[in-house]
Each structure stands twice: as structure tokens, then as C-alpha cells.
Design a protein around this motif. Structure first.
Motif, PDB file in Angstrom:
ATOM      1  N   GLU A 120       0.833  -1.208   0.000  1.00  0.00           N
ATOM      2  CA  GLU A 120       0.000   0.000   0.000  1.00  0.00           C
ATOM      3  C   GLU A 120       0.866   1.255   0.000  1.00  0.00           C
ATOM      4  OE1 GLU A 120      -3.022   0.118   3.051  1.00  0.00           O
ATOM      5  OE2 GLU A 120      -3.408  -2.024   2.780  1.00  0.00           O
ATOM      6  N   ILE A 121       1.906   1.254   0.811  1.00  0.00           N
ATOM      7  CA  ILE A 121       2.807   2.406   0.879  1.00  0.00           C
ATOM      8  C   ILE A 121       3.490   2.621  -0.460  1.00  0.00           C
ATOM      9  CG2 ILE A 121       4.947   3.274   1.916  1.00  0.00           C
ATOM     10  CD1 ILE A 121       3.999   1.984   4.559  1.00  0.00           C
ATOM     11  N   MET A 122       3.960   1.551  -1.070  1.00  0.00           N
ATOM     12  CA  MET A 122       4.618   1.672  -2.370  1.00  0.00           C
ATOM     13  C   MET A 122       3.650   2.225  -3.414  1.00  0.00           C
ATOM     14  SD  MET A 122       7.744   0.955  -2.028  1.00  0.00           S
ATOM     15  CE  MET A 122       8.216   0.888  -3.725  1.00  0.00           C
ATOM     16  N   GLU A 123       2.403   1.785  -3.366  1.00  0.00           N
ATOM     17  CA  GLU A 123       1.401   2.283  -4.311  1.00  0.00           C
ATOM     18  C   GLU A 123       1.151   3.781  -4.100  1.00  0.00           C
ATOM     19  OE1 GLU A 123      -0.714   2.035  -7.591  1.00  0.00           O
ATOM     20  OE2 GLU A 123       0.356   0.344  -6.719  1.00  0.00           O
ATOM     21  N   LYS A 124       1.081   4.206  -2.831  1.00  0.00           N
ATOM     22  CA  LYS A 124       0.898   5.627  -2.534  1.00  0.00           C
ATOM     23  C   LYS A 124       2.084   6.443  -3.027  1.00  0.00           C
ATOM     24  CE  LYS A 124      -2.001   5.058   1.576  1.00  0.00           C
ATOM     25  NZ  LYS A 124      -2.050   5.223   3.044  1.00  0.00           N
ATOM     26  N   LEU A 125       3.304   5.905  -2.837  1.00  0.00           N
ATOM     27  CA  LEU A 125       4.503   6.605  -3.310  1.00  0.00           C
ATOM     28  C   LEU A 125       4.475   6.759  -4.833  1.00  0.00           C
ATOM     29  CD1 LEU A 125       7.210   4.910  -1.060  1.00  0.00           C
ATOM     30  CD2 LEU A 125       6.454   7.281  -0.916  1.00  0.00           C
ATOM     31  N   LYS A 126       4.082   5.691  -5.535  1.00  0.00           N
ATOM     32  CA  LYS A 126       3.999   5.752  -6.998  1.00  0.00           C
ATOM     33  C   LYS A 126       2.946   6.768  -7.440  1.00  0.00           C
ATOM     34  CE  LYS A 126       5.480   1.012  -7.786  1.00  0.00           C
ATOM     35  NZ  LYS A 126       5.062  -0.339  -8.216  1.00  0.00           N
ATOM     36  N   ASP A 127       1.803   6.780  -6.744  1.00  0.00           N
ATOM     37  CA  ASP A 127       0.737   7.729  -7.090  1.00  0.00           C
ATOM     38  C   ASP A 127       1.202   9.173  -6.905  1.00  0.00           C
ATOM     39  OD1 ASP A 127      -0.898   5.591  -7.673  1.00  0.00           O
ATOM     40  OD2 ASP A 127      -2.040   5.690  -5.786  1.00  0.00           O
ATOM     41  N   LYS A 128       1.880   9.454  -5.791  1.00  0.00           N
ATOM     42  CA  LYS A 128       2.381  10.814  -5.535  1.00  0.00           C
ATOM     43  C   LYS A 128       3.392  11.219  -6.596  1.00  0.00           C
ATOM     44  CE  LYS A 128       0.554  12.690  -1.933  1.00  0.00           C
ATOM     45  NZ  LYS A 128      -0.187  13.925  -2.040  1.00  0.00           N
ATOM     46  N   LYS A 129       4.267  10.292  -6.960  1.00  0.00           N
ATOM     47  CA  LYS A 129       5.279  10.585  -7.990  1.00  0.00           C
ATOM     48  C   LYS A 129       4.581  10.923  -9.306  1.00  0.00           C
ATOM     49  CE  LYS A 129       9.687  10.001  -9.515  1.00  0.00           C
ATOM     50  NZ  LYS A 129      10.947  10.208  -8.922  1.00  0.00           N
ATOM     51  N   ALA A 130       3.542  10.166  -9.639  1.00  0.00           N
ATOM     52  CA  ALA A 130       2.789  10.431 -10.872  1.00  0.00           C
ATOM     53  C   ALA A 130       2.107  11.794 -10.805  1.00  0.00           C
ATOM     54  CB  ALA A 130       1.757   9.327 -11.095  1.00  0.00           C
ATOM     55  N   GLU A 131       1.591  12.164  -9.621  1.00  0.00           N
ATOM     56  CA  GLU A 131       0.977  13.483  -9.455  1.00  0.00           C
ATOM     57  C   GLU A 131       1.981  14.589  -9.718  1.00  0.00           C
ATOM     58  OE1 GLU A 131      -1.112  14.235  -5.763  1.00  0.00           O
ATOM     59  OE2 GLU A 131      -1.863  12.172  -5.759  1.00  0.00           O
ATOM     60  N   TYR A 132       3.191  14.460  -9.141  1.00  0.00           N
ATOM     61  CA  TYR A 132       4.222  15.481  -9.340  1.00  0.00           C
ATOM     62  C   TYR A 132       4.632  15.561 -10.802  1.00  0.00           C
ATOM     63  CZ  TYR A 132       5.127  16.894  -4.545  1.00  0.00           C
ATOM     64  OH  TYR A 132       5.024  17.442  -3.288  1.00  0.00           O
ATOM     65  N   ASN A 190       8.051  12.113   2.673  1.00  0.00           N
ATOM     66  CA  ASN A 190       7.514  12.838   3.827  1.00  0.00           C
ATOM     67  C   ASN A 190       6.005  13.000   3.738  1.00  0.00           C
ATOM     68  OD1 ASN A 190       9.805  13.181   5.372  1.00  0.00           O
ATOM     69  ND2 ASN A 190      10.385  15.066   4.340  1.00  0.00           N
ATOM     70  N   GLU A 191       5.477  13.214   2.546  1.00  0.00           N
ATOM     71  CA  GLU A 191       4.035  13.357   2.393  1.00  0.00           C
ATOM     72  C   GLU A 191       3.313  12.045   2.690  1.00  0.00           C
ATOM     73  OE1 GLU A 191       2.533  15.171  -1.177  1.00  0.00           O
ATOM     74  OE2 GLU A 191       4.191  16.601  -1.194  1.00  0.00           O
ATOM     75  N   VAL A 192       3.868  10.931   2.233  1.00  0.00           N
ATOM     76  CA  VAL A 192       3.213   9.639   2.402  1.00  0.00           C
ATOM     77  C   VAL A 192       3.417   9.086   3.815  1.00  0.00           C
ATOM     78  CG1 VAL A 192       3.172   7.233   1.624  1.00  0.00           C
ATOM     79  CG2 VAL A 192       3.295   9.083  -0.050  1.00  0.00           C
ATOM     80  N   LEU A 193       4.650   9.143   4.313  1.00  0.00           N
ATOM     81  CA  LEU A 193       4.961   8.527   5.605  1.00  0.00           C
ATOM     82  C   LEU A 193       4.945   9.501   6.774  1.00  0.00           C
ATOM     83  CD1 LEU A 193       7.899   6.209   4.546  1.00  0.00           C
ATOM     84  CD2 LEU A 193       5.496   5.621   4.806  1.00  0.00           C
ATOM     85  N   GLY A 194       4.916  10.785   6.490  1.00  0.00           N
ATOM     86  CA  GLY A 194       4.986  11.774   7.557  1.00  0.00           C
ATOM     87  C   GLY A 194       6.437  12.115   7.855  1.00  0.00           C
ATOM     88  N   PRO A 195       6.655  13.085   8.745  1.00  0.00           N
ATOM     89  CA  PRO A 195       8.027  13.495   9.044  1.00  0.00           C
ATOM     90  C   PRO A 195       8.800  12.386   9.755  1.00  0.00           C
ATOM     91  CG  PRO A 195       6.489  14.508  10.563  1.00  0.00           C
ATOM     92  CD  PRO A 195       5.662  13.802   9.537  1.00  0.00           C
ATOM     93  N   VAL A 243      15.000   4.640  12.282  1.00  0.00           N
ATOM     94  CA  VAL A 243      15.632   4.547  10.976  1.00  0.00           C
ATOM     95  C   VAL A 243      14.540   4.179   9.979  1.00  0.00           C
ATOM     96  CG1 VAL A 243      17.404   3.423   9.586  1.00  0.00           C
ATOM     97  CG2 VAL A 243      17.789   3.790  12.022  1.00  0.00           C
ATOM     98  N   ARG A 244      14.248   5.117   9.088  1.00  0.00           N
ATOM     99  CA  ARG A 244      13.158   4.927   8.130  1.00  0.00           C
ATOM    100  C   ARG A 244      13.419   3.711   7.248  1.00  0.00           C
ATOM    101  NH1 ARG A 244      10.827  10.199   5.632  1.00  0.00           N
ATOM    102  NH2 ARG A 244       9.403  10.010   7.340  1.00  0.00           N
ATOM    103  N   PHE A 245      12.367   2.959   6.946  1.00  0.00           N
ATOM    104  CA  PHE A 245      12.371   1.773   6.096  1.00  0.00           C
ATOM    105  C   PHE A 245      13.056   0.569   6.730  1.00  0.00           C
ATOM    106  CE2 PHE A 245      12.281   5.225   2.844  1.00  0.00           C
ATOM    107  CZ  PHE A 245      10.976   5.035   2.451  1.00  0.00           C
ATOM    108  N   GLN A 246      13.321   0.610   8.024  1.00  0.00           N
ATOM    109  CA  GLN A 246      13.966  -0.525   8.680  1.00  0.00           C
ATOM    110  C   GLN A 246      13.084  -1.158   9.746  1.00  0.00           C
ATOM    111  OE1 GLN A 246      16.778  -1.786   7.478  1.00  0.00           O
ATOM    112  NE2 GLN A 246      16.641  -0.164   5.965  1.00  0.00           N
ATOM    113  N   GLY A 247      11.836  -0.801   9.800  1.00  0.00           N
ATOM    114  CA  GLY A 247      10.933  -1.372  10.785  1.00  0.00           C
ATOM    115  C   GLY A 247      10.826  -0.481  12.002  1.00  0.00           C
ATOM    116  N   SER A 248       9.824  -0.749  12.837  1.00  0.00           N
ATOM    117  CA  SER A 248       9.558   0.145  13.963  1.00  0.00           C
ATOM    118  C   SER A 248      10.512  -0.048  15.126  1.00  0.00           C
ATOM    119  CB  SER A 248       8.118  -0.048  14.447  1.00  0.00           C
ATOM    120  OG  SER A 248       7.943  -1.381  14.884  1.00  0.00           O
ATOM    121  N   GLY A 249      11.186  -1.183  15.218  1.00  0.00           N
ATOM    122  CA  GLY A 249      12.035  -1.426  16.381  1.00  0.00           C
ATOM    123  C   GLY A 249      13.495  -1.107  16.178  1.00  0.00           C
TER     124      GLY A 249
END
Length: 101
Positions: free
Chosen positions: A7-19, A40-45, A51-57
Motif C-alpha cells: 500500500e505504501i509503495m502504491e501511494k509513493l507511486k501515485d504521488k510521484k505520478a501526481e508530481y 515525507n508526504e506519504v509517511l509523515g516526518p 531509521v526509516r524503512f527498517q521497521g519500527s524497532g
């Protein structure tokens, strides 16, 4: 890939297409650092201590190691860099003043 990641990857692709669509009609769109803005728009600040993209822990020490401070310049190196930049600013100001005159 988990469904959440998909879902996140799809949102990132959609935002890129919008830009990209906006850029085709609006020449004032600045593409510098566009990927970070989309993330930042998709995942927030970014959050402190994560460490972003490495899991919550995962924290920076676990990911980069506890010796990551070795890449930080020492105090004398920092002072030398600050002085170099100050000198560069003075040169640029002098050059600008000369051009204006």
C-alpha cells in the motif's frame, strides 16, 4: 512484501505520478529533492531515534553501529571549516560589492 508495504509503495507511486503530471503543465515545479518530499508526504516526518524503512524497532545505533560518531569532525576540524566558510563569505561579499560598483 507485506500488504502494508505494498500500500505504501502504491501511494509513493501515485504521488510521484501526481508530481510528474503537475510538472508537465507547471514549469515552476522544483524537482530538487522530490523523492524526500514524496516520502515525507506519504509517511509523515521522520521521527527522532528511528531509521526509516527498517521497521519500527530499529534505532540508529542498531542500524549504523555505536561507532558512527567517528565520522563527526573533531572540534578543531569544525573550527577550521567554519573559518574557511567565513573567509569564503567575505570573498563573495567583496566580489559582489566590486561588481555593484
Amino acid at each position: 512484501m507485506s500488504s502494508e508495504a505494498a500500500e505504501i509503495m502504491e501511494k509513493l507511486k501515485d504521488k510521484k505520478a501526481e508530481y510528474e503530471a503537475t510538472a508537465s503543465t507547471d514549469r515552476s515545479v522544483n524537482f530538487e529533492d522530490i523523492d524526500n518530499r514524496i516520502i515525507n508526504e506519504v509517511l509523515g516526518p521522520e521521527r527522532y531515534g528511528r531509521v526509516r524503512f527498517q521497521g519500527s524497532g530499529v534505532n540508529p545505533t542498531q542500524y549504523f553501529g555505536s561507532t558512527s560518531h567517528q565520522y563527526m569532525p573533531s572540534g578543531s576540524q569544525s573550527q577550521a571549516e567554519v573559518q574557511r566558510l567565513k573567509d569564503q563569505i567575505v570573498q563573495i561579499q567583496a566580489s559582489t560589492d566590486e561588481q555593484i560598483s
